[in-house]
Design an enzyme around this catalytic site. Sequence first.
Site, mmCIF file in Angstrom:
data_model
loop_
_atom_site.group_PDB
_atom_site.id
_atom_site.type_symbol
_atom_site.label_atom_id
_atom_site.label_comp_id
_atom_site.label_asym_id
_atom_site.label_seq_id
_atom_site.Cartn_x
_atom_site.Cartn_y
_atom_site.Cartn_z
ATOM 1 N N TYR A 155 0.853 -1.202 0.000
ATOM 2 C CA TYR A 155 0.000 0.000 0.000
ATOM 3 C C TYR A 155 0.890 1.254 0.000
ATOM 4 C CZ TYR A 155 -4.426 2.440 0.644
ATOM 5 O OH TYR A 155 -5.536 3.239 0.462
ATOM 6 N N LYS A 162 -3.042 8.598 2.525
ATOM 7 C CA LYS A 162 -4.282 8.477 3.317
ATOM 8 C C LYS A 162 -4.092 9.068 4.718
ATOM 9 C CE LYS A 162 -7.022 6.358 0.355
ATOM 10 N NZ LYS A 162 -7.988 7.172 -0.415
HETATM 11 P P1 NAD Z 1 -12.153 3.449 -8.461
HETATM 12 O O1 NAD Z 1 -11.012 3.154 -9.355
HETATM 13 O O2 NAD Z 1 -13.485 2.992 -8.881
HETATM 14 O O3 NAD Z 1 -12.232 4.998 -8.124
HETATM 15 C C1 NAD Z 1 -11.091 5.823 -8.060
HETATM 16 C C2 NAD Z 1 -11.472 7.109 -8.757
HETATM 17 O O4 NAD Z 1 -10.429 8.075 -8.630
HETATM 18 C C3 NAD Z 1 -11.733 6.915 -10.251
HETATM 19 O O5 NAD Z 1 -13.035 7.366 -10.565
HETATM 20 C C4 NAD Z 1 -10.695 7.805 -10.904
HETATM 21 O O6 NAD Z 1 -11.159 8.398 -12.081
HETATM 22 C C5 NAD Z 1 -10.499 8.840 -9.800
HETATM 23 N N1 NAD Z 1 -9.285 9.637 -9.984
HETATM 24 C C6 NAD Z 1 -7.991 9.219 -9.993
HETATM 25 N N2 NAD Z 1 -7.184 10.278 -10.238
HETATM 26 C C7 NAD Z 1 -7.980 11.367 -10.372
HETATM 27 C C8 NAD Z 1 -7.756 12.743 -10.640
HETATM 28 N N3 NAD Z 1 -6.518 13.246 -10.834
HETATM 29 N N4 NAD Z 1 -8.822 13.576 -10.729
HETATM 30 C C9 NAD Z 1 -10.081 13.110 -10.558
HETATM 31 N N5 NAD Z 1 -10.363 11.817 -10.306
HETATM 32 C C10 NAD Z 1 -9.320 10.963 -10.215
HETATM 33 O O7 NAD Z 1 -11.738 2.788 -7.040
HETATM 34 P P2 NAD Z 1 -12.404 2.842 -5.596
HETATM 35 O O8 NAD Z 1 -11.802 1.699 -4.870
HETATM 36 O O9 NAD Z 1 -13.862 2.984 -5.690
HETATM 37 O O10 NAD Z 1 -11.763 4.175 -4.975
HETATM 38 C C11 NAD Z 1 -12.527 5.214 -4.409
HETATM 39 C C12 NAD Z 1 -11.884 5.674 -3.115
HETATM 40 O O11 NAD Z 1 -12.038 4.660 -2.127
HETATM 41 C C13 NAD Z 1 -10.384 5.950 -3.210
HETATM 42 O O12 NAD Z 1 -10.065 7.076 -2.412
HETATM 43 C C14 NAD Z 1 -9.793 4.693 -2.591
HETATM 44 O O13 NAD Z 1 -8.500 4.917 -2.051
HETATM 45 C C15 NAD Z 1 -10.803 4.461 -1.484
HETATM 46 N N6 NAD Z 1 -10.777 3.129 -0.863
HETATM 47 C C16 NAD Z 1 -10.849 2.007 -1.634
HETATM 48 C C17 NAD Z 1 -10.805 0.760 -1.020
HETATM 49 C C18 NAD Z 1 -10.858 -0.510 -1.831
HETATM 50 O O14 NAD Z 1 -10.507 -1.572 -1.302
HETATM 51 N N7 NAD Z 1 -11.294 -0.462 -3.066
HETATM 52 C C19 NAD Z 1 -10.709 0.672 0.376
HETATM 53 C C20 NAD Z 1 -10.671 1.839 1.124
HETATM 54 C C21 NAD Z 1 -10.691 3.064 0.500
#
Ligand code: NAD
Length: 255
Positions: A155, A162
């Site tokens: 990570y 984060k």
């Molecule tokens: P995802 O890939 O569906 O979403 C990530 C989004 O970030 C995408 O829509 C992408 O277009 C956007 N993005 C990246 N760079 C960008 C930029 N410069 N400008 C605008 N948008 C941008 O994945 P997800 O897992 O749904 O992620 C959403 C959030 O949840 C993130 O912050 C991720 O760290 C967090 N998260 C995810 C998990 C997991 O296990 N999937 C766990 C905890 C937290």
Amino acid sequence: MKLLENKRGLVFGVANNMSIAWAIAQEAHRQGAELGFTYLNEALEKRMRPLAESLEASLILPCDANNDEELDAVFAEAGRKWGKLDFVLHAIAYAQREDLDGRFVDTSREGFRVALDTSAYSLVAMARRATPLMTEGGNLLTLTYYGSQKVVPNYNVMGVAKAALEASVRYLAADLGAQGIRVNALSAGAIKTLSAKGIRNFNEMLKVSAERSPLGRNVFVDEVARAGTFLLSDYASGITGDILYVDAGWHVLGM
Ligand code: NAD
């Protein structure tokens, strides 16, 4: 009474129908919210536009969170269309693929900058533009992960980003509380999404957390969606500057 009746919010972070932002958006819509959506680039627009339209989106706009002009344009348009804004869902994060593999010590200056700028500063950039529109109070919700608190293999720089994001939540909450604006983070357990696939051995994370979490399974995205909608709603009116874990209890384990 629906939880988000008469609320208008902008959703950043729907890439496809697996996105956590999409799950929260659907629940928010079910609870009465009127939504606007942004997309990062044209390739992602193709996937997300039909999704946004299926929720009768009022706004669908391009927005690279690292681009100040695009951010200005999104919030200006929300102001024109709606007059006021009730909430922002910030569900975006990015790190270079090579920085989500191997040793954290090998992170480059540029890799560190990109991850922190996109994944943490973007919340501050949005808060600066959103709050003048939150004339009747409002709230900002972001998504985080436990890798901010403890070392999770691969990570790496995203854990540091984060940690900065979670600290930003607290500082923003302190600044904005007097305007009736709440700022919180939801710390989700591991969920298979487009971004998650960029983390080396993500399937191993899923397997271990399913085996060891107190609930004996991984979290479901609709559980994250319901908790996120709660935080966006007035039911959470006393909560700000906080991190709510929705991870099947994974974070309480010491060993
Ligand atoms: P995802 O890939 O569906 O979403 C990530 C989004 O970030 C995408 O829509 C992408 O277009 C956007 N993005 C990246 N760079 C960008 C930029 N410069 N400008 C605008 N948008 C941008 O994945 P997800 O897992 O749904 O992620 C959403 C959030 O949840 C993130 O912050 C991720 O760290 C967090 N998260 C995810 C998990 C997991 O296990 N999937 C766990 C905890 C937290």
